[in-house]
Scaffold this active site. Structure first.
Site, short mmCIF file in Angstrom:
data_model
loop_
_atom_site.label_atom_id
_atom_site.label_comp_id
_atom_site.label_asym_id
_atom_site.label_seq_id
_atom_site.Cartn_x
_atom_site.Cartn_y
_atom_site.Cartn_z
N LYS A 124 0.99 -1.09 0.05
CA LYS A 124 -0.01 -0.03 -0.01
C LYS A 124 0.79 1.28 -0.08
O LYS A 124 2.08 1.08 0.50
CB LYS A 124 -0.82 0.04 1.47
N ASP A 129 -7.06 4.27 -4.85
CA ASP A 129 -7.53 4.01 -3.42
C ASP A 129 -8.48 5.43 -3.15
O ASP A 129 -8.68 6.20 -4.01
CB ASP A 129 -6.80 3.79 -2.22
O1 2IT Z 1 -8.26 -1.35 -1.15
C1 2IT Z 1 -7.98 -2.03 -2.13
O2 2IT Z 1 -7.96 -3.23 -2.12
C2 2IT Z 1 -7.47 -0.97 -3.24
N1 2IT Z 1 -7.61 0.12 -2.93
C3 2IT Z 1 -7.35 -1.54 -4.44
C4 2IT Z 1 -5.83 -2.28 -4.83
C5 2IT Z 1 -5.78 -2.56 -6.17
O3 2IT Z 1 -4.43 -2.85 -6.31
O4 2IT Z 1 -6.31 -2.48 -7.04
#
Ligand code: 2IT
Length: 445
Positions: free
Chosen positions: A125, A165
């Site tokens: 993340k 996100d």
């Molecule tokens: O919280 C999540 O799963 C996302 N923000 C998407 C992450 C992604 O790599 O598509």
């Protein structure tokens, strides 16, 4: 042998001030600690110590110029948490509330969510404390360019694949990917959630909301119930809520609330027309972070400074941000007769809210299961990019449905209790965890 509270207090000492991270670890460990204590291989391999420490964290400075030609400085991060199952995968969050502790909680959650999808993806993340609120389009562009100038050093299509996100949607991904291409000169699709004309996958924008509704449909089926005619409360008005309201309508349910930091909308006719859906996207792109204009535009009620959980509904879908539904909200929902709660934001329910719902035997889906559709379609976007081809809307949608049904099955397999109650939280944690732990044992340290 591990004891939950003593493990957590050691973790707190090692990670001071990271309350959200500690809470997300406590949530997973409360489900898996017995599984670990009963498995000599997990104990020998020190899985708990290893899985709660990120592989690495990049922290960098983001300098950018605002419209007044002043230089501004923000913090930028990428947390590469665990790559036992595949390349680090997870979104970027741009929001004033972002701290390293927030991104560690989101990265930790992401490990198990990605594992649940069954696709080869590790957990990561990233993001910034940059607030898009009140920023012009030019400022967003300049910020994204500076952010990627740093981030480009640490990512790659087979190592770490970021996505969106909160605060990072199609526009921001476009600007970020543009800068990545400028720096690296590659068309490897290193980000997901890209525009449809340059490597993006059909259904990716809708995927988190669609996936959550598909998961909910499976829950209802397992309880001999159906979506048709259900009255639903949703929070948020961004990308996730947008996908959710569209799919809820398609499945014959009626969404009566959406919300923002300023309060909630009560729309008794339902948020169910293309005009209303398009207006949600418009509101999101104004960067004002308010939902009230929806009420004026469609002549419905706006309830300022309150949360939508006080409205009597059959199903509640928190789709906004962590800890947005607390114990007193949960108790209000229960006394108003809620039948299902589907956590669609990451850690949208506080621990106390979760406990109250489980105690009341309300089927309650955790975010890592219900919202996995977003990252699942990101995984499908990676596959399409790697093959240099593009699947149709129907192909992606079918795969998404299959993945959500598979996650639901894993929840039943590991989460069904003696009295027949399906503890979705336990089911998702155990099945997500086992796969990662097994891989870590086989890969060695
Ligand atoms: O919280 C999540 O799963 C996302 N923000 C998407 C992450 C992604 O790599 O598509």
């Amino acid at each position: 042998m591990y004891e939950l509270n003593s493990f957590i207090s050691t973790l707190e000492q090692k990670n001071p001030g990271q309350d959200e991270f500690i809470e997300s670890v406590r949530e997973v460990l409360s489900s898996v600690i017995d599984v670990v204590n009963e498995n000599p291989l997990y104990l020998k391999n020190k899985i708990l110590e290893r899985i709660t420490e990120p592989d690495r964290i990049y922290s960098f400075k983001v300098e950018w110029e605002n419209d007044e030609h002043e230089i501004e400085v923000n913090k930028g991060y990428r947390v590469q948490f665990n790559n036992a199952l595949g390349p680090y995968k997870g979104g970027l969050r741009f929001h004033s509330s972002v701290t390293l502790g927030t991104l560690k909680f989101l990265g930790f959650e992401q490990i198990f969510k990605n594992s649940l999808t069954g696709l080869p993806m590790g957990g990561g993340k990233g993001g910034s404390d940059f607030s898009p609120k009140g920023k012009s389009d030019d400022e967003i562009l300049r910020f994204c360019r500076s952010f990627m100038t740093e981030l480009a050093k640490y990512i790659g299509p087979d190592t770490d694949v970021p996505a969106g996100d909160i605060g990072v949607g199609a526009r921001e991904i476009g600007y970020l990917y543009g800068q990545y291409k400028r720096i690296r000169g590659e068309n490897t699709g290193v980000l997901t959630g890209k525009g449809l004309d340059f490597g993006g996958s059909l259904i990716r924008p809708e995927a988190t909301g669609f996936g959550s509704m598909y998961f909910a449909s499976e829950m209802l089926k397992a309880h001999n119930d159906r979506m048709e005619g259900k009255r639903i409360a949703i929070s948020g008005f961004g990308n996730v809520a947008w996908g959710a309201v569209m799919k809820a309508s398609a499945l014959g349910a009626k969404v009566v609330t959406i919300s923002g930091p300023d309060g909630y909308i009560l729309d008794e006719d339902g948020v169910n027309t293309p005009e209303k859906w398009a207006y949600m996207l418009y509101l999101r792109n104004t960067n004002n972070d308010v939902v009230e204009p929806y009420a004026k535009k469609f002549g419905v009620d706006f309830i300022p400074n309150r949360k939508p959980w006080e409205v009597p509904v059959d199903m509640a879908f928190p789709c906004a941000i962590q800890n947005e539904l607390d114990e007193s909200d949960a108790r209000t929902l229960i006394s108003n007769g809620v039948k299902y709660v589907i956590e669609t934001s990451n850690m949208g329910l506080t621990r106390e809210a979760n406990e109250a719902l489980i105690e009341a035997r309300i089927p309650t889906a955790p975010g890592k299961a219900a919202n996995a559709g977003g990252v699942a379609v990101s995984g499908l976007e990676m596959s399409q990019n790697a093959m240099h081809l593009k699947w149709t809307r129907e192909e992606v949608d079918e795969k998404l449905k299959g993945i959500m049904a598979g996650i639901h099955e894993s929840c039943i397999r590991e989460g069904k209790e003696k009295d027949g109650y399906i503890n979705y939280q336990k089911g998702a944690n155990i099945s997500g965890f086992k796969k990662v732990a097994d891989a870590m044992c086989q890969l060695g340290y």
